[in-house]
Design a protein around this motif. Structure first.
Motif, PDB file in Angstrom:
ATOM      1  N   LYS A 177       0.841  -1.209   0.000  1.00  0.00           N
ATOM      2  CA  LYS A 177       0.000   0.000   0.000  1.00  0.00           C
ATOM      3  C   LYS A 177       0.868   1.249   0.000  1.00  0.00           C
ATOM      4  O   LYS A 177       0.588   2.219  -0.712  1.00  0.00           O
ATOM      5  CB  LYS A 177      -0.924   0.004   1.216  1.00  0.00           C
ATOM      6  CG  LYS A 177      -2.068  -0.955   1.126  1.00  0.00           C
ATOM      7  CD  LYS A 177      -2.944  -0.867   2.376  1.00  0.00           C
ATOM      8  CE  LYS A 177      -4.099  -1.832   2.312  1.00  0.00           C
ATOM      9  NZ  LYS A 177      -4.938  -1.771   3.522  1.00  0.00           N
ATOM     10  N   THR A 178       1.916   1.222   0.812  1.00  0.00           N
ATOM     11  CA  THR A 178       2.820   2.373   0.877  1.00  0.00           C
ATOM     12  C   THR A 178       3.497   2.591  -0.477  1.00  0.00           C
ATOM     13  O   THR A 178       3.657   3.730  -0.933  1.00  0.00           O
ATOM     14  CB  THR A 178       3.882   2.155   1.970  1.00  0.00           C
ATOM     15  OG1 THR A 178       3.226   1.926   3.213  1.00  0.00           O
ATOM     16  CG2 THR A 178       4.789   3.367   2.096  1.00  0.00           C
ATOM     17  N   HIS A 179       3.880   1.495  -1.131  1.00  0.00           N
ATOM     18  CA  HIS A 179       4.509   1.600  -2.447  1.00  0.00           C
ATOM     19  C   HIS A 179       3.536   2.200  -3.464  1.00  0.00           C
ATOM     20  O   HIS A 179       3.923   3.052  -4.281  1.00  0.00           O
ATOM     21  CB  HIS A 179       4.987   0.217  -2.904  1.00  0.00           C
ATOM     22  CG  HIS A 179       5.630   0.225  -4.243  1.00  0.00           C
ATOM     23  ND1 HIS A 179       6.857   0.811  -4.479  1.00  0.00           N
ATOM     24  CD2 HIS A 179       5.215  -0.260  -5.447  1.00  0.00           C
ATOM     25  CE1 HIS A 179       7.164   0.685  -5.754  1.00  0.00           C
ATOM     26  NE2 HIS A 179       6.187   0.033  -6.363  1.00  0.00           N
ATOM     27  N   VAL A 180       2.288   1.802  -3.426  1.00  0.00           N
ATOM     28  CA  VAL A 180       1.272   2.340  -4.331  1.00  0.00           C
ATOM     29  C   VAL A 180       1.091   3.834  -4.076  1.00  0.00           C
ATOM     30  O   VAL A 180       1.043   4.646  -5.018  1.00  0.00           O
ATOM     31  CB  VAL A 180      -0.071   1.582  -4.179  1.00  0.00           C
ATOM     32  CG1 VAL A 180      -1.194   2.316  -4.898  1.00  0.00           C
ATOM     33  CG2 VAL A 180       0.061   0.167  -4.686  1.00  0.00           C
ATOM     34  N   LYS A 181       0.985   4.213  -2.803  1.00  0.00           N
ATOM     35  CA  LYS A 181       0.829   5.640  -2.471  1.00  0.00           C
ATOM     36  C   LYS A 181       2.044   6.431  -2.941  1.00  0.00           C
ATOM     37  O   LYS A 181       1.911   7.530  -3.489  1.00  0.00           O
ATOM     38  CB  LYS A 181       0.643   5.821  -0.967  1.00  0.00           C
ATOM     39  CG  LYS A 181      -0.702   5.385  -0.455  1.00  0.00           C
ATOM     40  CD  LYS A 181      -0.801   5.588   1.049  1.00  0.00           C
ATOM     41  CE  LYS A 181      -2.121   5.080   1.594  1.00  0.00           C
ATOM     42  NZ  LYS A 181      -2.191   5.219   3.063  1.00  0.00           N
TER      43      LYS A 181
ATOM     44  N   GLU B 199       4.551  10.193  -6.648  1.00  0.00           N
ATOM     45  CA  GLU B 199       5.618  10.487  -7.604  1.00  0.00           C
ATOM     46  C   GLU B 199       5.035  10.855  -8.966  1.00  0.00           C
ATOM     47  O   GLU B 199       5.521  11.773  -9.626  1.00  0.00           O
ATOM     48  CB  GLU B 199       6.572   9.296  -7.731  1.00  0.00           C
ATOM     49  CG  GLU B 199       7.462   9.117  -6.520  1.00  0.00           C
ATOM     50  CD  GLU B 199       8.316   7.868  -6.597  1.00  0.00           C
ATOM     51  OE1 GLU B 199       8.113   7.029  -7.513  1.00  0.00           O
ATOM     52  OE2 GLU B 199       9.202   7.727  -5.733  1.00  0.00           O
ATOM     53  N   TYR B 200       3.993  10.148  -9.386  1.00  0.00           N
ATOM     54  CA  TYR B 200       3.329  10.457 -10.656  1.00  0.00           C
ATOM     55  C   TYR B 200       2.727  11.862 -10.612  1.00  0.00           C
ATOM     56  O   TYR B 200       2.880  12.638 -11.562  1.00  0.00           O
ATOM     57  CB  TYR B 200       2.238   9.422 -10.943  1.00  0.00           C
ATOM     58  CG  TYR B 200       1.427   9.740 -12.172  1.00  0.00           C
ATOM     59  CD1 TYR B 200       1.937   9.515 -13.440  1.00  0.00           C
ATOM     60  CD2 TYR B 200       0.156  10.281 -12.055  1.00  0.00           C
ATOM     61  CE1 TYR B 200       1.197   9.813 -14.579  1.00  0.00           C
ATOM     62  CE2 TYR B 200      -0.599  10.589 -13.186  1.00  0.00           C
ATOM     63  CZ  TYR B 200      -0.073  10.355 -14.441  1.00  0.00           C
ATOM     64  OH  TYR B 200      -0.800  10.661 -15.550  1.00  0.00           O
TER      65      TYR B 200
END
Length: 89
Positions: free
Chosen positions: A14-18, A23-24
């Motif tokens: 979840k943290t990686h997705v956020k 970043e996007y």
């Protein structure tokens, strides 16, 4: 133990997705900033050209008005001198 590892993996995902989403969005904001800077530069240059044209037109109008005033003064002086000069019979 496996449940804790599973929770930890889920949290990391979840943290990686956020982080990826943030970043996007940051890339998008930087792109918008670059576009605004480019547009601002163009508008600044265009504004400078317009100001030069306005200045040239104002000078042209001022010169034209000065000529008209000069002609009016010449006409007025001519009219006045014809009125004040003695008439010949």
């Amino acid at each position: 133990m496996e449940e804790l590892i599973s929770d930890l993996i889920r949290h990391v995902a979840k943290t990686h997705v956020k982080t990826s989403k943030n970043e996007y969005e940051l890339v998008q904001i930087n792109l918008m900033l670059t576009q605004l800077k480019t547009q601002n530069k163009y508008l600044y240059e265009h504004n400078e050209k317009l100001m030069q044209r306005i200045s040239a037109l104002e000078q042209s109008i001022k010169y034209s008005d000065d000529e008209k005033t000069s002609v009016k003064l010449d006409c007025s002086i001519s009219s006045f001198s014809s009125l004040t000069s003695p008439k010949q019979i």
